[in-house]
Design a protein around this motif. Structure first.
Motif, PDB file in Angstrom:
ATOM      1  N   PRO A  49      14.704  -0.330   5.396  1.00  0.00           N
ATOM      2  CA  PRO A  49      13.348   0.558   5.453  1.00  0.00           C
ATOM      3  C   PRO A  49      12.365   0.492   6.709  1.00  0.00           C
ATOM      4  O   PRO A  49      12.214  -0.857   7.170  1.00  0.00           O
ATOM      5  N   ALA A  50      11.906   1.356   7.328  1.00  0.00           N
ATOM      6  CA  ALA A  50      10.874   1.178   8.128  1.00  0.00           C
ATOM      7  C   ALA A  50       9.429   1.584   7.919  1.00  0.00           C
ATOM      8  O   ALA A  50       8.426   1.236   8.557  1.00  0.00           O
ATOM      9  N   SER A  51       9.413   2.356   6.811  1.00  0.00           N
ATOM     10  CA  SER A  51       8.060   2.852   6.068  1.00  0.00           C
ATOM     11  C   SER A  51       8.383   3.454   4.787  1.00  0.00           C
ATOM     12  O   SER A  51       9.514   3.210   4.418  1.00  0.00           O
ATOM     13  N   THR A  52       7.599   4.046   4.230  1.00  0.00           N
ATOM     14  CA  THR A  52       7.832   4.410   2.778  1.00  0.00           C
ATOM     15  C   THR A  52       8.994   5.507   2.688  1.00  0.00           C
ATOM     16  O   THR A  52       9.306   5.694   1.807  1.00  0.00           O
ATOM     17  N   GLN A  53       9.020   6.291   3.839  1.00  0.00           N
ATOM     18  CA  GLN A  53       9.955   7.484   3.963  1.00  0.00           C
ATOM     19  C   GLN A  53      10.974   7.593   5.142  1.00  0.00           C
ATOM     20  O   GLN A  53      11.824   8.441   5.172  1.00  0.00           O
ATOM     21  N   GLU A  54      10.845   6.187   5.690  1.00  0.00           N
ATOM     22  CA  GLU A  54      11.784   6.193   6.947  1.00  0.00           C
ATOM     23  C   GLU A  54      12.634   5.143   6.835  1.00  0.00           C
ATOM     24  O   GLU A  54      12.248   4.060   6.276  1.00  0.00           O
ATOM     25  N   PHE A 122      21.715   0.669   0.344  1.00  0.00           N
ATOM     26  CA  PHE A 122      20.983  -0.566  -0.135  1.00  0.00           C
ATOM     27  C   PHE A 122      19.917  -0.003  -1.215  1.00  0.00           C
ATOM     28  O   PHE A 122      19.417   1.115  -1.295  1.00  0.00           O
ATOM     29  N   THR A 123      19.392  -1.167  -1.980  1.00  0.00           N
ATOM     30  CA  THR A 123      18.229  -0.745  -2.749  1.00  0.00           C
ATOM     31  C   THR A 123      17.006  -1.217  -1.980  1.00  0.00           C
ATOM     32  O   THR A 123      16.924  -2.312  -1.184  1.00  0.00           O
ATOM     33  N   GLY A 124      15.936  -0.709  -2.167  1.00  0.00           N
ATOM     34  CA  GLY A 124      14.442  -1.221  -1.594  1.00  0.00           C
ATOM     35  C   GLY A 124      13.281  -0.899  -2.350  1.00  0.00           C
ATOM     36  O   GLY A 124      13.464  -0.047  -3.320  1.00  0.00           O
ATOM     37  N   MET A 125      12.296  -1.294  -2.063  1.00  0.00           N
ATOM     38  CA  MET A 125      10.935  -1.216  -2.710  1.00  0.00           C
ATOM     39  C   MET A 125       9.765  -1.845  -1.856  1.00  0.00           C
ATOM     40  O   MET A 125       9.984  -2.603  -0.720  1.00  0.00           O
ATOM     41  N   LEU A 126       8.576  -1.359  -2.254  1.00  0.00           N
ATOM     42  CA  LEU A 126       7.614  -1.853  -1.529  1.00  0.00           C
ATOM     43  C   LEU A 126       6.656  -2.967  -2.251  1.00  0.00           C
ATOM     44  O   LEU A 126       6.834  -3.038  -3.271  1.00  0.00           O
ATOM     45  N   ALA A 127       6.263  -3.940  -1.359  1.00  0.00           N
ATOM     46  CA  ALA A 127       5.415  -5.041  -1.913  1.00  0.00           C
ATOM     47  C   ALA A 127       4.209  -4.909  -1.754  1.00  0.00           C
ATOM     48  O   ALA A 127       3.788  -4.678  -0.465  1.00  0.00           O
ATOM     49  N   LYS A 128       3.274  -4.699  -2.621  1.00  0.00           N
ATOM     50  CA  LYS A 128       1.795  -4.475  -2.379  1.00  0.00           C
ATOM     51  C   LYS A 128       1.159  -5.673  -1.752  1.00  0.00           C
ATOM     52  O   LYS A 128       1.234  -6.920  -2.108  1.00  0.00           O
ATOM     53  N   LYS A 129       0.291  -5.506  -0.725  1.00  0.00           N
ATOM     54  CA  LYS A 129      -0.555  -6.599  -0.358  1.00  0.00           C
ATOM     55  C   LYS A 129      -1.862  -7.179  -1.052  1.00  0.00           C
ATOM     56  O   LYS A 129      -2.523  -5.914  -1.717  1.00  0.00           O
ATOM     57  N   SER A 341      15.958  -4.923  -0.283  1.00  0.00           N
ATOM     58  CA  SER A 341      15.014  -4.806   1.105  1.00  0.00           C
ATOM     59  C   SER A 341      13.602  -4.520   0.486  1.00  0.00           C
ATOM     60  O   SER A 341      13.357  -3.630  -0.159  1.00  0.00           O
ATOM     61  N   VAL A 342      12.881  -5.643   0.622  1.00  0.00           N
ATOM     62  CA  VAL A 342      11.250  -5.537   0.257  1.00  0.00           C
ATOM     63  C   VAL A 342      10.539  -5.100   1.440  1.00  0.00           C
ATOM     64  O   VAL A 342      10.609  -5.999   2.305  1.00  0.00           O
ATOM     65  N   LEU A 343       9.941  -3.998   1.694  1.00  0.00           N
ATOM     66  CA  LEU A 343       9.154  -3.638   2.667  1.00  0.00           C
ATOM     67  C   LEU A 343       7.747  -4.069   2.471  1.00  0.00           C
ATOM     68  O   LEU A 343       7.174  -3.549   1.200  1.00  0.00           O
ATOM     69  N   LEU A 344       7.063  -4.931   3.388  1.00  0.00           N
ATOM     70  CA  LEU A 344       5.904  -5.337   3.043  1.00  0.00           C
ATOM     71  C   LEU A 344       4.629  -4.283   3.394  1.00  0.00           C
ATOM     72  O   LEU A 344       4.731  -3.601   4.545  1.00  0.00           O
ATOM     73  N   TRP A 345       3.838  -3.732   2.407  1.00  0.00           N
ATOM     74  CA  TRP A 345       2.957  -2.508   2.605  1.00  0.00           C
ATOM     75  C   TRP A 345       1.516  -2.773   2.128  1.00  0.00           C
ATOM     76  O   TRP A 345       1.405  -3.889   1.724  1.00  0.00           O
ATOM     77  N   ASP A 346       0.986  -1.754   2.175  1.00  0.00           N
ATOM     78  CA  ASP A 346      -0.737  -2.109   1.769  1.00  0.00           C
ATOM     79  C   ASP A 346      -0.585  -1.969   0.162  1.00  0.00           C
ATOM     80  O   ASP A 346       0.257  -1.506  -0.503  1.00  0.00           O
TER      81      ASP A 346
END
Length: 346
Positions: A49-54, A122-129, A341-346
């Motif tokens: 993942p590169a963003s929430t939708q890309e 793959f599986t992915g999600m966001l991690a909250k800051k 894959s965990v995308l570090l996000w806001d």
């Protein structure tokens, strides 16, 4: 003159030519292309993942000559022995409250007409800051979404065993909580601390560069971590076991801690509840290097909760099942290509 087809195999293949024709032979081989073959491709693809939708798709070229063609309908031109990336929409939007199952079955077509199929799923999600001042005790855990661990390892018959996870980050490090439903807590403090994985415990795995799916070989590489949180027998305290760390040249150099040791400077908590128990652990950023804890970065994160035999069974006979955030029937050990894959996000 003309075209010559020859097999590529593990055994050496020798070409004989007339004296003085070596330059022409080298030039011809440099322009060779892969025609066919099960599982054979001149390029390797991976996605994160590169963003929430890309997502960013990376294309690595194994040939010394440029690879030209198309990824689905997107033109690609990858330099010889190089790589390139393209950004495309994610099949499923990423959120903090669930693991998104990104199904990515793709076809690459070369200019010569050859087609190569790839499973980039793959599986992915966001991690909250969270605030940089947050600690294990001050963090408002209820403000972080709980994600169920639903993938059973070995058995799915124990309906009394369940777990959810919460993940957060800041510039200081990574927070992990796993809340477990379990009628019976069971943990034996074996003489060898490293053997305590064969108990009720939490194992945490980190692919610091999230690059496992971008490699041909499976298993750990130089930037992967393998940690565990071991409660004591009383269930009122815990320690963190450092089973495996990234290569010291990618981390703290001569100051890197040794593997197979107790990580006294990685704080953890273990608390019994009415229906089970809760693990909490904070990994300082320096013990996740070369990961960069910044918005938009991705780490691979595997979680596995062991469920031990509640009798006094000896070592290697205690763990009867487990729950993980990988695919059904699998665990996380030596399988970084399965870690979400965990995308570090806001």
């Amino acid at each position: 003159p003309g075209k010559i087809q020859f097999p590529v195999m593990p055994a050496p293949l020798f070409f004989r030519g007339k004296p003085g024709t070596l330059p022409q032979m080298i030039a011809a081989l440099e322009k060779a292309v892969v025609v066919s073959g099960e599982g054979i491709s001149p390029v390797l693809l991976s996605a994160n993942p590169a963003s929430t939708q890309e997502m960013e798709v990376t294309i690595k070229n194994f040939l010394s000559s440029p690879f030209k063609g198309a990824f689905e309908k997107t033109p690609i031109n990858v330099p010889g022995n190089g790589s390139s990336t393209i950004t495309l929409p994610l099949p499923v939007k990423l959120t903090t409250d669930r693991l998104a199952d990104e199904k990515l079955l793709s076809v690459v077509t070369s200019d010569s007409g050859s087609q190569y199929r790839f499973d980039l799923s793959f599986t992915g999600m966001l991690a909250k800051k969270v605030a940089d001042t947050a600690t294990l005790t001050t963090l408002d855990w209820d403000s972080i979404s709980a994600v169920p661990l639903t993938n059973y390892y070995k058995s799915n018959v124990d309906k009394d065993f369940g777990a959810t996870s919460r993940i957060a980050w800041n510039r200081q490090g990574l927070f992990v909580e796993v809340s477990v439903t379990d009628k019976h807590f069971s943990h034996s403090e074996f003489k060898l601390t490293g053997n305590r994985w064969d108990n009720d415990c939490l194992q945490v795995y980190v692919d610091s560069l999230a690059d496992a799916r971008a490699k041909i070989s499976k298993g750990y590489d130089d930037n992967d971590y393998d940690y565990a949180v071991f409660p004591n027998e009383a269930g009122d305290a815990s320690l963190v076991w450092r089973s495996r760390s990234a290569d010291q040249q990618l981390g703290l150099g001569i100051y890197a801690p040794k593997n197979n040791t107790v990580a006294d400077d990685i704080p953890s908590q273990f608390t019994k509840t009415k229906n089970g128990y809760v693990y909490r652990v904070f990994f300082p950023a320096k013990y996740l290097l070369p990961a960069a804890l910044e918005k938009g970065r991705v780490v691979g994160l595997g979680l596995f909760v062991g469920n031990a035999n509640d009798s006094q069974a000896p070592y290697l006979k205690r763990r009867v099942s487990g729950l993980s955030n990988t695919s059904d029937g699998t665990d996380c050990f030596q399988k970084p290509h399965l870690w979400p894959s965990v995308l570090l996000w806001d």
